[in-house]
Design an enzyme around this catalytic site. Structure first.
Site, PDB file in Angstrom:
ATOM      1  CD1 TRP A 480      -1.660   2.380   1.424  1.00 18.30           C
ATOM      2  CD2 TRP A 480      -3.323   0.896   1.532  1.00 18.30           C
ATOM      3  NE1 TRP A 480      -2.835   3.081   1.585  1.00 18.30           N
ATOM      4  CE2 TRP A 480      -3.871   2.183   1.660  1.00 18.30           C
ATOM      5  CE3 TRP A 480      -4.174  -0.202   1.585  1.00 18.30           C
ATOM      6  CZ2 TRP A 480      -5.233   2.407   1.839  1.00 18.30           C
ATOM      7  CZ3 TRP A 480      -5.539   0.034   1.768  1.00 18.30           C
ATOM      8  CH2 TRP A 480      -6.058   1.315   1.886  1.00 18.30           C
ATOM      9  CG  ASP A 481       3.955   3.422  -2.685  1.00 21.01           C
ATOM     10  OD1 ASP A 481       4.318   4.242  -1.816  1.00 21.01           O
ATOM     11  OD2 ASP A 481       4.722   2.983  -3.572  1.00 21.01           O
ATOM     12  CG  ASP A 551      11.397   4.526  -2.844  1.00 15.61           C
ATOM     13  OD1 ASP A 551      10.870   3.461  -2.483  1.00 15.61           O
ATOM     14  OD2 ASP A 551      10.758   5.451  -3.387  1.00 15.61           O
TER      15      ASP A 551
HETATM   16  C1  GLA Z   1       7.226   4.293  -4.593  1.00 17.48           C
HETATM   17  C2  GLA Z   1       7.699   3.068  -3.837  1.00 17.48           C
HETATM   18  C3  GLA Z   1       8.503   2.176  -4.768  1.00 17.48           C
HETATM   19  C4  GLA Z   1       7.646   1.801  -5.956  1.00 17.48           C
HETATM   20  C5  GLA Z   1       7.111   3.036  -6.641  1.00 17.48           C
HETATM   21  C6  GLA Z   1       6.099   2.678  -7.710  1.00 17.48           C
HETATM   22  O1  GLA Z   1       8.273   5.110  -4.935  1.00 17.48           O
HETATM   23  O2  GLA Z   1       8.434   3.431  -2.710  1.00 17.48           O
HETATM   24  O3  GLA Z   1       8.963   1.046  -4.104  1.00 17.48           O
HETATM   25  O4  GLA Z   1       6.587   0.990  -5.509  1.00 17.48           O
HETATM   26  O5  GLA Z   1       6.475   3.924  -5.721  1.00 17.48           O
HETATM   27  O6  GLA Z   1       5.616   3.774  -8.379  1.00 17.48           O
END
Ligand code: GLA
Length: 741
Positions: A480-481, A551
Site C-alpha cells: 500500500w503506497d 526507496d
Molecule cells: C514508490 C515506492 C517504490 C515503488 C514506486 C512505484 O516510490 O516506494 O517502491 O513501488 O512507488 O511507483
C-alpha cells in the site's frame, strides 16, 4: 517537588533489579496516588491539593511496599512562573497562566479560552486506569486512559475529550499524553530524514527551550518519525544508562514537543499537530486522541529498543499467533518485487518470466509493483482507475497468479489507493474528490493529487475497489503506497469552521478501511510504503505486517538506515531488498554477497532484475536465501544488539541477535573500507547463556580465527569473536550463526 522526584529515582537506580513479568494498578485512597507497575517499570501520579493530576515518578520498578508520597504542587518562581506552570501535570489545559506546552487548548462559543482541568473521578481497569478530568467551571471532560503492559512496562496513554456544554467548542490543540522527567542532563535521540535518506539517528543535549519534532504533511513523513528516546547524561551509551522513550501511534500530522522548562524539568507532549488544527466538538461529541506509548530501560538505547521491539511483535503487529508475551507474527515471507527490474513496464509474459526465476531462488512471495492497472504507462496517468490494464494483462491477473501459485509462491500486488492522477477516469468523473480549496491551484507532486479520504464517498470508493480486487483475485499481500504529501488541504463539503477536521478524519478513515478489509479478508497481509519510509508509526502497524523503510536500496547506505530504523522498530517489519549493482542512486558497485548480507539484517527480499542474473549469481542468492530461512526468526524477532554502529562514517559495523531461549544467535559484520591495514575489531558478543556451549558456523564471508568452532557463551562474550586476518578490503561482509550444543 522536582527535588523529591529526583531523590526517589536515585534511591532505586542504585538497587535496580529485574522484577519479572507482573503488573499492577493500585490507587491509594489516603494519598490519592495512582501507581502502575509492569516489567521493570513503575509509573506514578497523584491528585494534588488543588485537584490537578500531577506526575510523580517514572523509572525503574519500586518495591511493592514502597509508599509514594502525596502529590504536592511545585513552587512558584517569584511572580513570573506560577505553580500551575511549574507543576508537572499529566494533562494540563491551557489556562491559569500555563507557559509550557499545553495538552489541551480550546475556545468556547462565548470566546472564553481558559481551561483548567481537575480530577473528577476514576475507574480501575484490567491493566490500568481511566481517569476523568473536568474543567473547573464548564462541562468539558477529558478521560485519560492508562494501560500498563505486564511484560515490558510499556504504558499506553490516550485522551478522549468530551463536550457536554450547550454550545460547540473548538479544540485547537490536543495531545495524547504529556510525560515528565527531572535530572541534571539529558540527551535527546530522534529520527530524521528525507526521501531516500530516512532513519538518521539525531542526538543532542537538551537545553532550555523546546525542540519540536513533527509532521505537518498530513501523514507521518520522512522528515521525522514520531519516536523519541531521552537518555540521562550527555554521553549516550548503547547498553547502559537510564532511557525514557516513547512512540506515537498516529499516521496523520503529529507533533512531539520536548522542552526543558524554567526549573530544568523535562516535559514531552505529543499528539495531533496543533499547526492548522481546529476540531469543532458539538454538544455531546467526543474527540479521541491517538495512543502515545512510553517505556523505560536501565540498559541504554539498546535495552530500550529491545523492549520496544518485543512489544511491537507480541502486542501490536497483526497476524500474531500465540498468547500474551509469547505471541508473534510469522517471520515475513522472502519476497521478490518487480519494481526495480521493470518499473511501469509490467506484462503478463514479463512477470511470469521473473516469477520463474524468483521461484528458482527459493523466494516465498512474488509481488507485482506499479503499472498493472488503468492507463498506467508512467507516473502521469492511471492512479484512481483500479481495473486491470487489458493490453498488459489481456486475460486479467488470473493467469499470472495461477503461475505464481504453481511455482510454489503466493502473490502480492501494489496499490496506491489514496491518490489520483488528473489524467484518469476517476478524476474526470470526480474532480471534487481531491483535497483542494475551491478556486485555488491544485499543486501536483509526481503528477498526482491526494483524494480527500475524510469524505465518506471517497472512503466507500476505496473500500469498494479494494474489496472487489481481493474478492476476485487470490491475493495474499498488498503493498500500500502513498507517494506524496498534502497541499491545499481543503474539505469544502463542511462549513468553513469545521474544515480542519480533515487532519483527523482522513487518518481515521484510513484506519477504518484497513480494519474493515482485515475483517473481510483476514488473511491478506499489508505493507505500508510511502515513497519508502514515509508512513511508519505504531498507528499503521496495527494493520501493516511490514514496512518499506526506504526507496534507497544501496546496501551500504542501508546499513546506517537499518541501524537508525531499529532504534524504534523491529527488524521483523524492516523489508530489505537486494537490488542491482552498480546501484542506481549512488553508482556504487558491491558484491552480491555484500548486498545479500546487508538485506539479511532485516526481512529479506529480492528486487533486482534477476532475468539478467548469471548462474553464479543465481546459485549465491539461492544458497543465502536458504541459509537465511534457517535463522530468520532469530534475526528478525530476537534481541538485537548493535555491536558497532555504522554511523558517522565508521570503518566497521556489526549487529547480533539472540533468540528468546538463547539457543541461537546470528552475527553480521561489515567493513566499509579497511584503512592502514587494521583488522576487524574483536567482537564481544552479548546476551548469550554464559554457561552454555555454542558452535560457531560461518554463513558467509570471513572465517573466525583464534578459537575452535565451539566455545562457551562466556568465551564469546568475554573473550570475543575474532575475525580472520583476511577479512579486509572495501564493502566486505561476513555472517555467522551460533547454535547452543
Ligand atoms: C514508490 C515506492 C517504490 C515503488 C514506486 C512505484 O516510490 O516506494 O517502491 O513501488 O512507488 O511507483
Amino acid at each position: 517537588m522536582l527535588h523529591r522526584m529526583f531523590s526517589i529515582a536515585l534511591l532505586v537506580s542504585s538497587s535496580f533489579i529485574a522484577i519479572g513479568q507482573s503488573s499492577s494498578a493500585t490507587f491509594d485512597e489516603g494519598s490519592k496516588v495512582f501507581r502502575l507497575d509492569g516489567g521493570d517499570v513503575t509509573y506514578a501520579f497523584g491528585v494534588n491539593a488543588r485537584g490537578e493530576l500531577q506526575q510523580l515518578y517514572w523509572g525503574g520498578r519500586l518495591g511493592a511496599a514502597d509508599r509514594i508520597p502525596q502529590a504536592a504542587p511545585a513552587r512558584e518562581w517569584a511572580s513570573f512562573d506560577s505553580s500551575y506552570t511549574t507543576t508537572p501535570q499529566e494533562y494540563a489545559g491551557w489556562g491559569a497562566g500555563l507557559f509550557v506546552e499545553p495538552a489541551l487548548k480550546v475556545t468556547f462559543a462565548d470566546g472564553n479560552r481558559d481551561l483548567v482541568l481537575h480530577y473528577d473521578r476514576h475507574e480501575t481497569t484490567s491493566d490500568g486506569f481511566n481517569i476523568v478530568l473536568k474543567d473547573i467551571k464548564r462541562q468539558v471532560f477529558v478521560t485519560l486512559r492508562y494501560s500498563m503492559d505486564a511484560g515490558s512496562g510499556i504504558l499506553a496513554r490516550s485522551a478522549t475529550i468530551e463536550n457536554k456544554e450547550a454550545q460547540p467548542i473548538t479544540i485547537e490543540q490536543a495531545a495524547a499524553a504529556a510525560w515528565a522527567l527531572s535530572a541534571a542532563h539529558y540527551t535527546l535521540n530522534y529520527l530524521t530524514g528525507r526521501w531516500a535518506g530516512e532513519w538518521t539517528l539525531t542526538q543532542e543535549t537538551l537545553h532550555p527551550g523546546a525542540r519540536v519534532i513533527e509532521s505537518r504533511r498530513g501523514s507521518t513523513g520522512h522528515q521525522a518519525n514520531p519516536w523519541f528516546a531521552i537518555e540521562a547524561g550527555d554521553r549516550p551509551d548503547e547498553n547502559a544508562g537510564e532511557v525514557w522513550f516513547g512512540a506515537l501511534a498516529w499516521s496523520g500530522s503529529w507533533r512531539i514537543t520536548v522542552e526543558q522548562d524554567q526549573l530544568d524539568g523535562i516535559r514531552v507532549t505529543g499528539g495531533f499537530n496543533p499547526f492548522d488544527f481546529g476540531y469543532v466538538l458539538h454538544p455531546g461529541e467526543k474527540l479521541e486522541s491517538p495512543v502515545f506509548y512510553g517505556g523505560y530501560s536501565a540498559h541504554g538505547l539498546g535495552g530500550a529498543s529491545r523492549i520496544l521491539h518485543h512489544y511491537e511483535i507480541a502486542h501490536l503487529l497483526p497476524h500474531r499467533v500465540g498468547e500474551g508475551d509469547e505471541a508473534a507474527p510469522k517471520p515475513r515471507p522472502v519476497i521478490y518485487n518487480s519494481w526495480e527490474a521493470t518499473e511501469f513496464n509490467v506484462t503478463e509474459e514479463g512477470q511470469k518470466a521473473l516469477a520463474e526465476k524468483a521461484a528458482e531462488l527459493g523466494v516465498d512471495r512474488f509481488v507485482m509493483d506499479d503499472g498493472w492497472f488503468g492507463q498506467r504507462k508512467n507516473d502521469h496517468a492511471g492512479l484512481g482507475d483500479w481495473y486491470v490494464n487489458s493490453t498488459k494483462f489481456p486475460h486479467g491477473l488470473k493467469p499470472l497468479i495461477d503461475k505464481v501459485h504453481a511455482l510454489g509462491m503466493d502473490f502480492g500486488l501494489w496499490v496506491e489507493p489514496e491518490m489520483v492522477n488528473p489524467d484518469s477516469d476517476l478524476y474526470r468523473k470526480h474532480p471534487e474528490w481531491v483535497l483542494n480549496f475551491p478556486g485555488r491551484p491544485r499543486s501536483e507532486q509526481r503528477n498526482q493529487l491526494v483524494l480527500n479520504l475524510a469524505r465518506p464517498d471517497v472512503r466507500e470508493y476505496i473500500l469498494g475497489f479494494l474489496d472487489k480486487l481481493l474478492t476476485e483475485n487470490d491475493i495474499a499481500f498488498l503493498k500500500w503506497d502513498y507517494n506524496r504529501n498534502w497541499s491545499e488541504p481543503g474539505w469544502d463539503q463542511l462549513p468553513p469552521a469545521e474544515q480542519k477536521k480533515v487532519y483527523v478524519e482522513f487518518t481515521r478513515n484510513l484506519y477504518a478501511i484497513l480494519a474493515e478489509l482485515k475483517k473481510r479478508h483476514p488473511k491478506v497481509e499489508l505493507e505500508s510504503c510511502s515513497g519508502g519510509g514515509g508512513r511508519v508509526d505504531l498507528g499503521i502497524l496495527q494493520y501493516a505486517d511490514e514496512v518499506w523503510p526506504s526507496d534507497n536500496t544501496d546496501p551500504f547506505d542501508r546499513l546506517t538506515q537499518q541501524d537508525g530504523f531499529t532504534y524504534a522498530y523491529t527488524p521483523q517489519i524492516m523489508m530489505a531488498w537486494v537490488t542491482d549493482s552498480p546501484h542506481w542512486l549512488n553508482k556504487r558497485t558491491t558484491s552480491l554477497e555484500y548486498r545479500m548480507l546487508s538485506s539479511m539484517q532485516g526481512s529479506l527480499g529480492i528486487g533486482a532484475n534477476i532475468s539478467k542474473w548469471n548462474d553464479v549469481e543465481m546459485a549465491t542468492a539461492k544458497r543465502l536465501i536458504a541459509a537465511y530461512h534457517q535463522v530468520q526468526r532469530t534475526i528478525v524477532q530476537g534481541d538485537l544488539y548493535r555491536l558497532i554502529s555504522p554511523r558517522n562514517g565508521s570503518e566497521f559495523s556489526a549487529t547480533q541477535t539472540v533468540n528468546g531461549d538463547k539457543s541461537q544467535s546470528v552475527v553480521f559484520a561489515f567493513i566499509h573500507s579497511t584503512q592502514e591495514g587494521r583488522g576487524f575489531p574483536l567482537l564481544k558478543l552479548e546476551g548469550l547463556d554464559a554457561k552454555a556451549e555454542y558452535a560457531l558456523t560461518p554463513i558467509e564471508g570471513a572465517a573466525a580465527r583464534g578459537t575452535s568452532a565451539t566455545a562457551s557463551g562466556a568465551w564469546w562474550m568475554n573473550h570475543g569473536l575474532e575475525m580472520s586476518e583476511n577479512f579486509k578490503g572495501d564493502f566486505q561482509a561476513a555472517a555467522f550463526r551460533l547454535d547452543r550444543k
